[in-house]
Design a protein around this motif. Structure first.
Motif, PDB file in Angstrom:
ATOM      1  N   GLU A 164      -6.706   2.493  30.499  1.00 21.87           N
ATOM      2  CA  GLU A 164      -7.363   3.226  31.584  1.00 21.87           C
ATOM      3  C   GLU A 164      -8.769   2.687  31.851  1.00 21.87           C
ATOM      4  O   GLU A 164      -9.207   2.647  32.992  1.00 21.87           O
ATOM      5  N   ASP A 165      -9.455   2.262  30.793  1.00 20.31           N
ATOM      6  CA  ASP A 165     -10.775   1.651  30.987  1.00 20.31           C
ATOM      7  C   ASP A 165     -10.656   0.365  31.794  1.00 20.31           C
ATOM      8  O   ASP A 165     -11.482   0.082  32.659  1.00 20.31           O
ATOM      9  N   LEU A 166      -9.619  -0.413  31.472  1.00 20.47           N
ATOM     10  CA  LEU A 166      -9.431  -1.673  32.190  1.00 20.47           C
ATOM     11  C   LEU A 166      -9.207  -1.422  33.681  1.00 20.47           C
ATOM     12  O   LEU A 166      -9.767  -2.107  34.538  1.00 20.47           O
ATOM     13  N   ARG A 167      -8.400  -0.412  33.987  1.00 24.32           N
ATOM     14  CA  ARG A 167      -8.158  -0.083  35.406  1.00 24.32           C
ATOM     15  C   ARG A 167      -9.470   0.294  36.086  1.00 24.32           C
ATOM     16  O   ARG A 167      -9.740  -0.134  37.199  1.00 24.32           O
ATOM     17  N   GLN A 168     -10.255   1.092  35.387  1.00 22.93           N
ATOM     18  CA  GLN A 168     -11.530   1.504  35.984  1.00 22.93           C
ATOM     19  C   GLN A 168     -12.436   0.292  36.211  1.00 22.93           C
ATOM     20  O   GLN A 168     -13.048   0.151  37.270  1.00 22.93           O
ATOM     21  N   GLN A 169     -12.474  -0.589  35.212  1.00 16.90           N
ATOM     22  CA  GLN A 169     -13.328  -1.776  35.359  1.00 16.90           C
ATOM     23  C   GLN A 169     -12.842  -2.654  36.506  1.00 16.90           C
ATOM     24  O   GLN A 169     -13.644  -3.167  37.292  1.00 16.90           O
ATOM     25  N   ALA A 170     -11.524  -2.825  36.596  1.00 17.39           N
ATOM     26  CA  ALA A 170     -10.968  -3.633  37.688  1.00 17.39           C
ATOM     27  C   ALA A 170     -11.361  -3.026  39.029  1.00 17.39           C
ATOM     28  O   ALA A 170     -11.779  -3.727  39.957  1.00 17.39           O
ATOM     29  N   SER A 171     -11.239  -1.724  39.120  1.00 18.79           N
ATOM     30  CA  SER A 171     -11.577  -1.037  40.362  1.00 18.79           C
ATOM     31  C   SER A 171     -13.068  -1.207  40.689  1.00 18.79           C
ATOM     32  O   SER A 171     -13.439  -1.486  41.831  1.00 18.79           O
ATOM     33  N   ASP A 172     -13.909  -1.078  39.670  1.00 23.05           N
ATOM     34  CA  ASP A 172     -15.356  -1.219  39.898  1.00 23.05           C
ATOM     35  C   ASP A 172     -15.709  -2.637  40.362  1.00 23.05           C
ATOM     36  O   ASP A 172     -16.525  -2.826  41.258  1.00 23.05           O
ATOM     37  N   ILE A 173     -15.082  -3.629  39.717  1.00 22.41           N
ATOM     38  CA  ILE A 173     -15.369  -5.019  40.112  1.00 22.41           C
ATOM     39  C   ILE A 173     -14.961  -5.244  41.565  1.00 22.41           C
ATOM     40  O   ILE A 173     -15.707  -5.802  42.360  1.00 22.41           O
ATOM     41  N   LYS A 174     -13.757  -4.781  41.902  1.00 28.97           N
ATOM     42  CA  LYS A 174     -13.277  -4.980  43.275  1.00 28.97           C
ATOM     43  C   LYS A 174     -14.155  -4.224  44.280  1.00 28.97           C
ATOM     44  O   LYS A 174     -14.381  -4.715  45.397  1.00 28.97           O
ATOM     45  N   THR A 175     -14.633  -3.059  43.910  1.00 25.87           N
ATOM     46  CA  THR A 175     -15.509  -2.300  44.812  1.00 25.87           C
ATOM     47  C   THR A 175     -16.787  -3.086  45.056  1.00 25.87           C
ATOM     48  O   THR A 175     -17.255  -3.218  46.184  1.00 25.87           O
ATOM     49  N   ASP A 176     -17.338  -3.629  43.980  1.00 27.81           N
ATOM     50  CA  ASP A 176     -18.553  -4.444  44.101  1.00 27.81           C
ATOM     51  C   ASP A 176     -18.288  -5.654  45.009  1.00 27.81           C
ATOM     52  O   ASP A 176     -19.096  -5.979  45.874  1.00 27.81           O
ATOM     53  N   CYS A 216      -1.409   2.135  40.002  1.00 27.27           N
ATOM     54  CA  CYS A 216      -2.127   0.993  40.571  1.00 27.27           C
ATOM     55  C   CYS A 216      -3.217   0.465  39.628  1.00 27.27           C
ATOM     56  O   CYS A 216      -4.121   1.194  39.260  1.00 27.27           O
ATOM     57  N   PRO A 217      -3.131  -0.808  39.231  1.00 27.85           N
ATOM     58  CA  PRO A 217      -4.110  -1.356  38.293  1.00 27.85           C
ATOM     59  C   PRO A 217      -5.520  -1.431  38.878  1.00 27.85           C
ATOM     60  O   PRO A 217      -6.486  -1.485  38.127  1.00 27.85           O
ATOM     61  N   ALA A 218      -5.622  -1.448  40.202  1.00 32.00           N
ATOM     62  CA  ALA A 218      -6.954  -1.540  40.812  1.00 32.00           C
ATOM     63  C   ALA A 218      -7.415  -0.171  41.309  1.00 32.00           C
ATOM     64  O   ALA A 218      -8.446  -0.052  41.962  1.00 32.00           O
ATOM     65  N   LYS A 219      -6.628   0.847  41.001  1.00 33.30           N
ATOM     66  CA  LYS A 219      -6.957   2.221  41.386  1.00 33.30           C
ATOM     67  C   LYS A 219      -7.176   2.380  42.890  1.00 33.30           C
ATOM     68  O   LYS A 219      -8.125   3.057  43.318  1.00 33.30           O
ATOM     69  N   VAL A 220      -6.328   1.762  43.668  1.00 28.82           N
ATOM     70  CA  VAL A 220      -6.367   2.028  45.107  1.00 28.82           C
ATOM     71  C   VAL A 220      -5.860   3.460  45.299  1.00 28.82           C
ATOM     72  O   VAL A 220      -4.846   3.840  44.724  1.00 28.82           O
ATOM     73  N   ASN A 221      -6.592   4.250  46.109  1.00 30.61           N
ATOM     74  CA  ASN A 221      -6.195   5.654  46.333  1.00 30.61           C
ATOM     75  C   ASN A 221      -5.102   5.714  47.401  1.00 30.61           C
ATOM     76  O   ASN A 221      -5.277   6.303  48.465  1.00 30.61           O
ATOM     77  N   ILE A 222      -3.963   5.110  47.080  1.00 30.75           N
ATOM     78  CA  ILE A 222      -2.921   4.916  48.104  1.00 30.75           C
ATOM     79  C   ILE A 222      -2.488   6.230  48.744  1.00 30.75           C
ATOM     80  O   ILE A 222      -2.440   6.351  49.963  1.00 30.75           O
ATOM     81  N   HIS A 223      -2.191   7.238  47.924  1.00 29.48           N
ATOM     82  CA  HIS A 223      -1.629   8.448  48.528  1.00 29.48           C
ATOM     83  C   HIS A 223      -2.652   9.186  49.379  1.00 29.48           C
ATOM     84  O   HIS A 223      -2.304   9.805  50.381  1.00 29.48           O
TER      85      HIS A 223
END
Ligand code: SF4
Lengths: 156, 455
Positions: free
Chosen positions: B43-55, B361-368
């Motif tokens: 779950e930490d990895l997903r959050q980090q991936a999401s944060d990197i992509k957001t940046d 979603c590994p990048a935590k896209v808020n799809i729904h």
């Protein structure tokens, strides 16, 4: 489980065979198991293949390379330009053998990327098994386009 | 009936095939759960991936520029395309410049999105898709039905027939190992004679100017290393800032996609081979306008792993072709309306809004959440069907009016009890096709609650 056990398990799961050896057993192991092997840890062989044609390389049965290090969590082994007289070799060979020293095993990909300098690398690859596909009804088949078999020799 | 529903109906007409499709994708989802569960910090990895992509999405010009500087410094030719047409023209000009005749291509959703193969075909240039699944559908003249498993809609007997016709395999032969061997031999010839190789890109590192491609088959590497010219194609959102970020993304990608700990090959291309030429073509094609919309921007964090498709109860039961858009499933349903609201207005409705896609979603896209936002927007912009709009309007009035709600609830309970079946399940009641209502309760929940709370 220590990281060597994990590495072995993950490689075998990905379809690779793993052999544990001491360094002085290596030569005789290669001679018995892979009599026709091309040893690319040897500079003469490397020189011979630096300019080889694709047709010549396509005929290679088994090729041996030394991996720089391996990643326990997924069995990935790192090779880069300096280890390869030509980049296509570990893919075009029918069978691939990678040797790796047990002292060169890291736990995760995050640690792995601390070991590499992409800045200075023209080409580098993590290989974690034989080439595979499951595109026909999700049935796993080894030997899609790259090497059909992977043997990893772990040296201690 | 919506376009999606019509095509889903066709898919479902073959019961054994659709059941197999559903169960097989669910198995892939379970494999993903199994290996993700072996990583305690998942779950930490997903959050980090999401944060990197957001940046990345916030500082895209900076990273793109950094990438281009580094790559150019390494002798790589970096080209930009603002839309599909420009992208196709660029590729064509590279092909013409090098007088390339034999072109091989590994998987790239961007070239699919831009219709590259079709574009080149009309100009007399044939591209050989080398991913086995893609080669199969190329032979059959079909589109991929899944971004990671392009031929998942086909049975091995059908593939056997195609190969018999195109590659001369034995009639009636359908053994996957036999067929894969035949494809290997056929495509090896293509690799050996290739003079230009096209690939997609999973990640592009700004800090080093490197592109990373992940495959299991080894087809990207066979093409790139055999052909003197290598062309890597990417959308602007594929950039990640640092080499160390790869540590996070490579831990997530294959586990999410197929339930493997990593793909067989994770290849890093930084410079051309001796005597070769390396191109990176970066396309925008509608991404910048999407960036400008905070509500929908997050869709650009997508890694194209396909996990949201495997988990989606609608995708598994309707098949990828029912969506019609290049990228099917939940992520496709929030990308497509951005392209054409009217044409793809039915896709955000093709969902149960269960939220499973966002959960995997590994990048935590808020799809729904975006599916829901699209429903509201499309309704407001009057892009949905007239019938849907009227029903929604009426439902809104009823739900906002307590007395009316009670009255209609009462009426419905009576009506369902006494009205003939054919009246309740009349053609206008789309919900009733293939479904039966439960027996109406004697009283409403409100009544029940009032009664029981007193006790
Ligand atoms: S939206 Fe997420 S789950 Fe779906 S394909 Fe993209 S990265 Fe994978």
């Amino acid at each position: 489980m220590n990281n060597i056990d994990i590495l072995k398990e993950r490689l075998e799961n990905a379809g690779a065979s793993v052999i544990l050896l001491t360094e002085n057993q290596l030569q005789s192991c290669l001679e018995t198991h892979f009599p026709s092997i091309l040893n690319f840890t040897d500079t003469v062989t490397c020189e011979e293949y630096r300019k080889a044609s694709l047709e010549k390389m396509e005929k290679i049965d088994t090729a041996l390379f030394a991996g720089r290090f391996a990643v326990a969590e997924n069995g990935a082994i790192w090779l880069e330009d300096e280890d390869l007289p030509q980049r296509v070799l570990p893919f075009i060979t029918q069978k691939l053998v990678l040797q790796i020293h047990v002292s060169k095993v890291v736990d995760t990909m995050q640690e792995a990327y601390q070991q590499i300098s992409l800045q200075n690398t023209g080409f580098g690859v993590f290989i974690s098994g034989p080439s595979k596909t499951a595109d026909i009804e999700q049935s796993l088949v080894y030997g899609a386009h790259g090497a059909r078999e992977l043997t990893v020799i772990m040296l201690s | 009936m919506s376009e999606h529903a019509k095509k889903a109906k066709l898919f479902l007409a073959d019961e054994s095939r659709s059941r197999w499709h559903d169960e097989t994708l669910w198995m892939v989802r379970q494999k993903r759960d199994h290996v993700a569960g072996m990583v305690p910090e998942w779950e930490d990895l997903r959050q980090q991936a999401s944060d990197i992509k957001t940046d990345v999405l916030e500082h895209l010009p900076k990273y793109l520029q950094q990438f281009e500087e580094k790559a150019t410094h390494h002798g790589v030719i970096v080209l930009h395309a603002k839309d599909a047409n420009e992208f196709n023209q660029l590729i064509l000009s590279i092909i013409e410049k090098h007088e390339a005749k034999n072109i091989v291509k590994s998987k790239s959703m961007l070239t699919e999105e831009c219709g590259l193969n079709r574009f080149l075909h009309t100009r007399g240039i044939e591209v050989t898709d080398t991913d086995l699944g893609e080669r199969i559908i190329q032979f059959r003249g079909e589109a991929p039905s899944h971004i990671v498993l392009p031929a998942i809609h086909l049975k091995k007997e059908e593939i056997g027939e195609t190969f018999h016709e195109k590659l001369g395999t034995e009639a009636g032969a359908s053994d996957p190992t036999y067929l894969t061997r035949a494809a290997r031999l056929h495509l090896r010839q293509k690799f050996l004679s290739a003079d230009l190789a096209i690939t997609g890109v999973n990640f592009a590192i700004a800090e080093t100017g490197t592109v990373v491609v992940c495959t299991n088959e080894g087809n990207a590497d066979m093409g790139v290393h055999c052909a003197p010219i290598q062309v890597h194609c990417m959308g602007i959102e594929k950039i990640i800032p640092r080499q160390t970020d790869l540590g996070i993304f490579t831990r997530l990608l294959a586990r999410s996609a197929t339930g493997q700990h990593v793909t067989t090959y994770t290849s890093h291309y930084g410079k051309a081979k001796p005597g070769g030429t390396m191109y990176v073509v970066i396309a925008d094609n509608g991404r910048t306008p999407q960036l400008a919309e905070p509500k929908y921007r997050q869709a650009l964090k997508c890694l194209r792993c396909g996990a949201c498709m495997n988990t989606c109860p609608v995708f598994r039961r309707s098949g990828g072709h029912s969506y019609g858009y290049t990228i099917p499933g939940p992520i496709g349903s929030i990308l497509a309306p951005r392209r054409d609201e009217k044409k793809w207005s039915d896709l955000p409705i093709a969902s149960s809004l269960c939220g499973s896609c966002s959960n995997v979603c590994p990048a935590k896209v808020n799809i729904h959440e975006q599916l829901y936002a699209w429903r509201q927007d499309l309704m407001q912009h009057k892009k949905t069907s007239w019938l849907k709009r009227v029903t929604m309007k009426i439902t809104g009035i009823v739900l906002a009016n307590n007395g009316l709600y009670n009255l209609l609830g009462f009426a419905a309970r009576k009506a369902l009890k006494y009205l003939p079946h054919s009246w309740v399940y009349m053609p206008l009641n789309a919900w009733g096709r293939g479904r039966e209502l439960p027996l109406p309760p004697k009283q409403s929940f409100k009544q029940w609650y009032k009664q029981n709370r007193k006790k």
